[in-house]
Design a protein around this motif. Sequence first.
Motif, short mmCIF file in Angstrom:
data_model
loop_
_atom_site.label_atom_id
_atom_site.label_comp_id
_atom_site.label_asym_id
_atom_site.label_seq_id
_atom_site.Cartn_x
_atom_site.Cartn_y
_atom_site.Cartn_z
N ARG A 191 24.84 55.32 70.09
CA ARG A 191 25.17 55.58 68.74
C ARG A 191 24.22 57.02 68.26
O ARG A 191 24.80 57.83 67.45
CB ARG A 191 24.77 54.41 67.84
CG ARG A 191 25.23 53.20 68.12
CD ARG A 191 26.85 53.16 67.74
NE ARG A 191 27.08 52.94 66.16
CZ ARG A 191 27.61 53.89 65.48
NH1 ARG A 191 28.16 55.03 66.05
NH2 ARG A 191 27.82 53.76 64.33
N THR A 205 40.10 56.51 78.32
CA THR A 205 41.26 56.13 77.86
C THR A 205 41.66 54.96 79.00
O THR A 205 41.57 55.37 80.20
CB THR A 205 42.47 57.07 77.85
OG1 THR A 205 41.99 58.27 77.08
CG2 THR A 205 43.77 56.64 77.29
N THR A 223 34.70 60.70 72.84
CA THR A 223 35.41 59.56 73.25
C THR A 223 34.85 58.42 73.97
O THR A 223 34.72 57.23 73.67
CB THR A 223 36.91 59.63 73.74
OG1 THR A 223 37.49 60.80 73.13
CG2 THR A 223 37.78 58.60 73.69
N LYS A 235 31.48 50.01 71.94
CA LYS A 235 32.43 48.75 71.89
C LYS A 235 32.17 48.35 73.56
O LYS A 235 32.11 46.99 73.51
CB LYS A 235 33.66 49.42 72.12
CG LYS A 235 34.39 49.90 70.63
CD LYS A 235 33.75 49.17 69.69
CE LYS A 235 34.27 49.70 68.21
NZ LYS A 235 33.57 49.08 66.99
N PRO A 256 41.55 46.57 67.64
CA PRO A 256 42.39 47.49 68.44
C PRO A 256 43.66 47.32 68.69
O PRO A 256 44.37 47.68 69.74
CB PRO A 256 41.59 47.55 69.80
CG PRO A 256 41.25 46.17 69.91
CD PRO A 256 41.11 45.49 68.52
N PHE A 305 41.03 54.11 73.42
CA PHE A 305 40.16 55.38 73.51
C PHE A 305 40.84 56.48 73.88
O PHE A 305 40.59 57.02 75.04
CB PHE A 305 38.99 54.80 74.47
CG PHE A 305 38.32 53.48 74.34
CD1 PHE A 305 38.26 52.45 75.48
CD2 PHE A 305 37.74 53.31 72.96
CE1 PHE A 305 37.98 50.99 74.88
CE2 PHE A 305 37.15 51.81 72.64
CZ PHE A 305 37.33 50.87 73.54
N ASP A 354 43.11 61.25 65.03
CA ASP A 354 42.58 60.45 66.05
C ASP A 354 42.84 58.94 65.98
O ASP A 354 42.60 58.64 64.94
CB ASP A 354 41.08 60.96 66.46
CG ASP A 354 40.83 62.27 67.06
OD1 ASP A 354 40.28 63.26 66.56
OD2 ASP A 354 41.51 62.50 68.10
N PHE A 362 40.49 56.56 66.38
CA PHE A 362 39.31 56.42 65.48
C PHE A 362 39.45 56.83 64.22
O PHE A 362 38.56 55.97 63.39
CB PHE A 362 38.09 56.99 66.14
CG PHE A 362 38.01 56.55 67.75
CD1 PHE A 362 38.29 57.74 68.61
CD2 PHE A 362 37.57 55.40 68.12
CE1 PHE A 362 38.07 57.38 69.83
CE2 PHE A 362 37.42 55.06 69.45
CZ PHE A 362 37.60 56.11 70.45
N PHE A 365 34.69 43.63 68.25
CA PHE A 365 34.47 44.84 67.37
C PHE A 365 34.20 44.29 66.02
O PHE A 365 34.81 44.21 65.21
CB PHE A 365 35.99 45.08 67.15
CG PHE A 365 36.71 45.60 68.32
CD1 PHE A 365 37.29 45.14 69.65
CD2 PHE A 365 36.44 47.06 68.80
CE1 PHE A 365 37.91 45.57 70.34
CE2 PHE A 365 37.29 47.73 69.92
CZ PHE A 365 37.89 46.89 70.79
N PRO A 366 32.84 43.93 66.14
CA PRO A 366 32.32 43.47 64.77
C PRO A 366 32.27 44.28 63.78
O PRO A 366 32.21 45.59 63.74
CB PRO A 366 30.63 43.22 65.21
CG PRO A 366 30.32 44.36 66.54
CD PRO A 366 31.88 44.28 67.06
N LYS A 382 30.53 45.54 59.91
CA LYS A 382 29.45 45.41 58.83
C LYS A 382 29.99 45.27 57.68
O LYS A 382 31.14 45.84 57.38
CB LYS A 382 28.61 46.62 59.47
CG LYS A 382 29.13 47.93 59.31
CD LYS A 382 27.88 49.02 59.71
CE LYS A 382 28.56 50.48 59.49
NZ LYS A 382 27.51 51.55 59.71
N ASP A 421 34.39 48.85 60.29
CA ASP A 421 33.91 48.61 61.95
C ASP A 421 32.66 49.06 62.14
O ASP A 421 32.34 50.23 61.48
CB ASP A 421 34.82 49.52 62.77
CG ASP A 421 34.61 49.13 64.14
OD1 ASP A 421 33.90 49.99 64.68
OD2 ASP A 421 35.23 48.27 65.09
N ASN A 422 31.68 48.43 62.84
CA ASN A 422 30.51 48.85 63.19
C ASN A 422 30.28 50.21 63.41
O ASN A 422 29.24 50.81 63.32
CB ASN A 422 29.98 47.99 64.35
CG ASN A 422 28.65 47.40 63.73
OD1 ASN A 422 28.01 47.66 62.83
ND2 ASN A 422 27.92 46.56 64.86
N ASP A 423 31.04 50.90 64.21
CA ASP A 423 31.07 52.23 64.78
C ASP A 423 31.98 53.33 64.50
O ASP A 423 31.56 54.34 64.25
CB ASP A 423 31.01 52.04 66.38
CG ASP A 423 30.38 50.92 66.94
OD1 ASP A 423 31.01 49.94 67.47
OD2 ASP A 423 29.01 50.84 66.69
N ILE A 424 33.35 52.98 64.04
CA ILE A 424 34.33 53.69 63.85
C ILE A 424 34.92 53.54 62.58
O ILE A 424 34.92 52.75 61.78
CB ILE A 424 35.09 53.95 64.97
CG1 ILE A 424 35.91 52.46 65.00
CG2 ILE A 424 34.61 54.23 66.28
CD1 ILE A 424 36.92 52.30 66.28
#
Lengths: 232, 362
Positions: A52, A93, A202, A209, B120, B170, B195, B197, B236-237, B239, B282-285
Motif C-alpha cells: 500500500r 493480469t 497494477t 488483494k 471482481p 488486474f 482502468d 480499478f 475483497f474486504p 472499509k 473497497d479497501n484498496d481501490i
Amino acid sequence: MLYVSGEISGDSWGIFAFLCAALWNLPTIPALNSTDEVGAGQSIQKTYDLTRYLEHQLRTLAGTYLNYLGPPFNEPDFNPPRMTRAEMVPSATVDFELWRNLNDNARLAANYRAYTHLLCYLRSMDGQVAKAELRKNLGHFCTSLQGLVVSIASVMSSLGYPLPSPLGSANPTWAQGPGATSTHNDFLKKMDDFWLLKELQTWLWRSAKDFNRLKKKVPPAALMLRLEARGF
Amino acid sequence: MASPVPSACCVVLAAVVMVYAQRHSQMDTHVQYERLGADVTMQCGAMDWDAAVTWTANGTDIDESHLNGSHLVLRNVDLTHSGQYACYEGSSWHLKYQTYLKVGTSPKEPVLMCRSNNYPKGFYCSWHLPSPTYIPNAFNITVMHGPRELVCEKDAFPKNRCHIRYLQLFSTVKYKVTLTVTNALGRNATTITFDEFAIVKPDPPENVVAKPVSNNPRRLEVRWQNPSSWPDPESFPLKFFLRYRPLILDQWQHVELSDGTSHTITDAYAGKEYIIQVAAKDNDIGTWSDWSVAVHATPWTEEPKHLTTEAQVAETTTTGTSSFVPPPTTKICDLEAVVGSGAVTVSWAEGLVLAAVGVLFI
C-alpha cells in the motif's frame, strides 16, 4: 536460522546467502520465535502494508516520470496497444478463476518473481534518467521495492516454501543502457518505460488483494505446526 | 365438368377483391419523421398539383389556407403537429394518401457511465439522453479491451443498461466503451476510457440500524451489513465511513472504520435525536459508495423519577430557545439555568439536591 529445504544444495546456499545479506539489512523482520503465534500473520500484514505504501509512492513518482517523458505518455486517456517487447515485464493480469484458486505457494511465488523482475528493470531505468531529482526519487523507490521483495521472501521462508529460481536467466536486453538503444528507438524506449510503470502499478494493486487473501488463509496454527516439524 | 354457379361466384369475388385492393393500394400507411421547427410539405400521393383535395389531421379537416395546390404545407412544425394526416379526393372522397407525422429532434450527445459495484465479477454501463428526442431511438454499445471487443449483455431492467463479466483481473489495458444513439433524424455518440480499478464503487451498506445503549446516555450502537451486490467481502474486504450529527446541527462528525460492520458512538449529546449514515469502499481501490439510507436514533435517557434529573431539567429549559448551544462535555450543573427558568421553580435547597443527583449521574 532458517532452512529453505531439508537438504542444502548449491543453489539453496546461494539463496540462503542472499537472504542472509538481505535480512542483515532489514532488522524489522520479526524474529521467528516458536512462542510467537502470529509470526507469519504479522509478516503478511507488513508485506500488505508495504504494497500500500509503495502504491501510494508510485502515484507521485509515475506522475512526475510521465511528465518527464512528455506527451502522449502523460495524457490520461493514453491507451496504446501492448507490444511484444513490453511483454518481457511480467504481467499481473490473470484469469479470474485461476487467480482465485492459486495455492499460497504459487501466489507468493508469482509476487516474488514479478517484483524481482520489476526491480531489475526499474534499476536500469534509474541510470538513464537525465534529471537528478527524478533519479533520486527513483532510487528511493527502488530501495523500498527491494524491501518488499525481501518481505515476500521472508513470508515464503517462514511458511516453508522454496524461493523461485534466481534472476540469472532473465537478462533483459532492452534494459541494458543507452548504448544498446539508438535514437530511432527513443520513442519505443519511452513506451517500454510507460508499460513498466503501468505494470508496476497494477502489480501493487494486485498484491494488496493477494496478501488480503493470504491473511485470511494462513492461520497462526499452521505456522506453529510447520515450525515444530522443522525442529524449532 | 365445372359448375357455372360456383365459378361465377369466384369471378365476382375476385372482382371485389381487386377493386378493394386498388382502392387501398394507395393507402399504405407511411411514417414521416421531421425536425422540430422545420417546414413540411406533403404530397397527396400521385394526385396532380391542381387536383381538388381535402386534407385531414387526425380526422379533422384542415383549412385551405395550409394548402398549396394539392400539397399540404406545415410551417415551423412543433410537437402538436404530430399525428395522422390523410388526403381525400375532392368529389369522390376517396382516400388517396395517408401518413403519420412524428416531429422530433436528432439526438444530443448521450450520457454514459460505467461502474463496478460487484468487483471482481464485472461491471455495468448505463446511459441516457440529456434531453428527449420525442421519436424512437436505437442505442448501440461497443466495449473494447485492447484489440478485443467484449459483449455487453443488455439488462432486462432497467432498459438502458448492460453488463460485462471480467474474464481477466488486474488488467493494465484500459477499457474503451462507445455508445451510439441513432434515430430517423440523426445520430450521436460518446466514448469513455477507464482502468479496471478506476470504476470500482460499491453499493451503499444495507440494513443500517442504530440503537441506544442502556444506561449510557451518550452512546449509540450502529450496525450494518455489506451491500448484497458485493460478491466476495472475504477476499475483497470493504472499509466504511460513518457520519452522524444531531438533527438540530448541520455539521457532521465522521469516523472511518477499516473493518467490522458495527461501531459505537460514544460522544452523542444526551437526549438528542441523531441522524446516521454509512458508506463503503473497497479497501484498496476505487471510490466511496453513496451514503446509505439515513437512520435516526436517540441515546438512552433515564425514565422520569420523583426527583427530576439534571438532564430532564436541562431539556425543559432549552426547548424554548431558538438557537441551540451544545452543552460543555464535562457536565456542570448550571444552577443559573435551573433557577432562572420560569417553567420549573425550584428553591435553593432543592437546587443543591438536584446538583448532587446530577453529579451522581456524570
